[in-house]
Motif scaffolding. Structure first.
Motif, short mmCIF file in Angstrom:
data_model
loop_
_atom_site.label_atom_id
_atom_site.label_comp_id
_atom_site.label_asym_id
_atom_site.label_seq_id
_atom_site.Cartn_x
_atom_site.Cartn_y
_atom_site.Cartn_z
N TYR A 115 0.88 -1.17 0.00
CA TYR A 115 0.00 0.00 0.00
C TYR A 115 0.92 1.22 0.00
N GLN A 116 1.39 1.60 -1.18
CA GLN A 116 2.44 2.61 -1.30
C GLN A 116 2.32 3.31 -2.65
N GLY A 117 2.91 4.49 -2.75
CA GLY A 117 2.93 5.16 -4.05
C GLY A 117 2.80 6.66 -3.98
N GLU A 118 2.21 7.17 -2.87
CA GLU A 118 1.98 8.61 -2.79
C GLU A 118 3.29 9.40 -2.85
N THR A 119 4.29 8.94 -2.12
CA THR A 119 5.58 9.64 -2.10
C THR A 119 6.21 9.67 -3.48
N ASP A 120 6.08 8.59 -4.23
CA ASP A 120 6.69 8.54 -5.56
C ASP A 120 5.94 9.38 -6.58
N VAL A 121 4.68 9.67 -6.32
CA VAL A 121 3.98 10.63 -7.18
C VAL A 121 4.66 11.99 -7.08
N MET A 122 5.06 12.35 -5.88
CA MET A 122 5.69 13.66 -5.67
C MET A 122 7.12 13.70 -6.20
N PHE A 123 7.80 12.57 -6.15
CA PHE A 123 9.17 12.52 -6.66
C PHE A 123 9.22 12.32 -8.18
N GLY A 124 8.15 11.77 -8.74
CA GLY A 124 8.13 11.46 -10.17
C GLY A 124 8.07 9.96 -10.38
N THR A 125 7.29 9.54 -11.36
CA THR A 125 7.01 8.12 -11.53
C THR A 125 7.55 7.55 -12.84
N LYS A 126 8.48 8.24 -13.49
CA LYS A 126 8.88 7.80 -14.83
C LYS A 126 9.55 6.42 -14.85
N THR A 127 10.20 6.01 -13.76
CA THR A 127 10.78 4.66 -13.71
C THR A 127 10.14 3.83 -12.60
N TYR A 128 8.92 4.19 -12.18
CA TYR A 128 8.27 3.42 -11.12
C TYR A 128 8.01 1.99 -11.57
N LYS A 129 7.64 1.80 -12.82
CA LYS A 129 7.41 0.45 -13.34
C LYS A 129 8.65 -0.41 -13.17
N GLU A 130 9.80 0.12 -13.58
CA GLU A 130 11.05 -0.64 -13.46
C GLU A 130 11.37 -0.93 -12.00
#
Length: 298
Positions: A115-130
């Motif tokens: 249950y995670q992801g909010e912080t990475d929205v703020m940092f940018g998600t361009k390599t979140y998939k990887e």
């Protein structure tokens, strides 16, 4: 042995330090599989996914490493600090892997909930998939999971205006949907838009205070994904779409499973679309639901 760690039961007052979603997940799953469920609670709110990856995995992944270097978030080994207070556990690469994941590597786990992801929205998600792919691959190896890839049940993120970037939750949730469709045999996504989410507005909480239905849905998904109590175990996803004679036809997976788990309403994002678009999409959902109910009754 892990310093500071201990097992607690639901009768122990220390259970209140437990992740609420994890608690309700275990409570629901225990009833359905009729056996005790143990939870290794290593959660930390507000953490970035890179804090849960190992240095070895980051260094061996050129895409992720270069992305962190460009964002000035890569920490060379020579600059790594071990003293308390010198590590930013929420954002620093490998921080939570080192202190929360690697120490429990000898446990034989059946899967994980994410249950995670909010912080990475703020940092940018361009390599979140990887990063997400690497997380699953890395933990599969670390925990010596032998039945394919380690199962992950994960939730959409909550609606929120993240920082000054505007409303981006829908973009992240679209990405989560794509991640699930790539590996349906080892991933399951849980929707949260149709549960009665409540917030403590005065403290600006990102996460909804509503925890029980999210934990129960995660348990429902695990029943199918891990314990094979049903054929499918995820939220509906778009299987295919086509344009024909001015209309868009969308085929959805798992509509029946969503209804069976107790969902009684759907929220379809469309307030920025033309009325014709909203009518078309809602009509397709209505038809899919009616057809499922009719087929089941006959």
């Amino acid at each position: 042995d892990i310093s500071g760690a201990k097992w607690v039961s639901k009768e122990d007052e220390d259970i209140y330090a437990m992740s609420a979603v994890s608690y309700y997940f275990a409570e629901s799953l225990e009833k359905s599989i009729n056996m005790p469920v143990g939870i290794l609670n290593v959660s930390l709110g507000g953490s970035s996914i890179i804090s849960w990856l190992s240095r070895e995995d980051i260094d061996n992944n050129e895409v992720i490493k270069n992305d962190l270097i460009n964002d000035e978030r890569y920490i060379p080994y020579k600059d790594w600090k071990e003293e308390p207070g010198e590590i930013e556990v929420h954002h620093d690469m490998t921080a939570n892997y080192n202190t929360r994941i690697h120490p429990i590597r000898d446990f034989k786990i059946a899967g994980m909930i994410w249950y995670q992801g909010e912080t990475d929205v703020m940092f940018g998600t361009k390599t979140y998939k990887e990063r997400f792919d690497l997380l699953q691959k890395s933990y599969t190896r670390l925990f010596n999971y032998k039945q394919g890839q380690l199962p992950i049940v994960y939730s959409q993120i909550a609606s929120y205006t993240y920082d000054d970037l505007g409303y981006l939750a829908s973009d992240m949730n679209i990405l989560f949907d794509k991640l699930q469709k790539e590996k349906t045999e080892s991933r399951s996504i849980v929707p949260i838009y149709d549960v009665p989410l409540t917030y403590i507005n005065e403290v600006g909480a990102i996460h909804p205070e509503t925890k029980k239905p999210i934990g129960e849905r995660m348990a429902y998904c695990a029943e199918g994904l891990v314990y094979k109590l049903r054929e499918t175990a995820s939220a509906p996803t778009i299987k295919s779409s086509k344009i024909d004679d001015g209309a868009i036809y969308v085929t959805l997976d798992n509509i029946g499973e969503l209804l069976e788990c107790g969902v009684n309403s759907l929220k379809i994002e469309g307030r920025m679309k033309r009325p014709e678009y909203v009518y078309l999409v809602t009509s397709m959902y209505r038809k899919a639901i009616d057809n499922y109910v009719k087929y089941k009754e006959t």
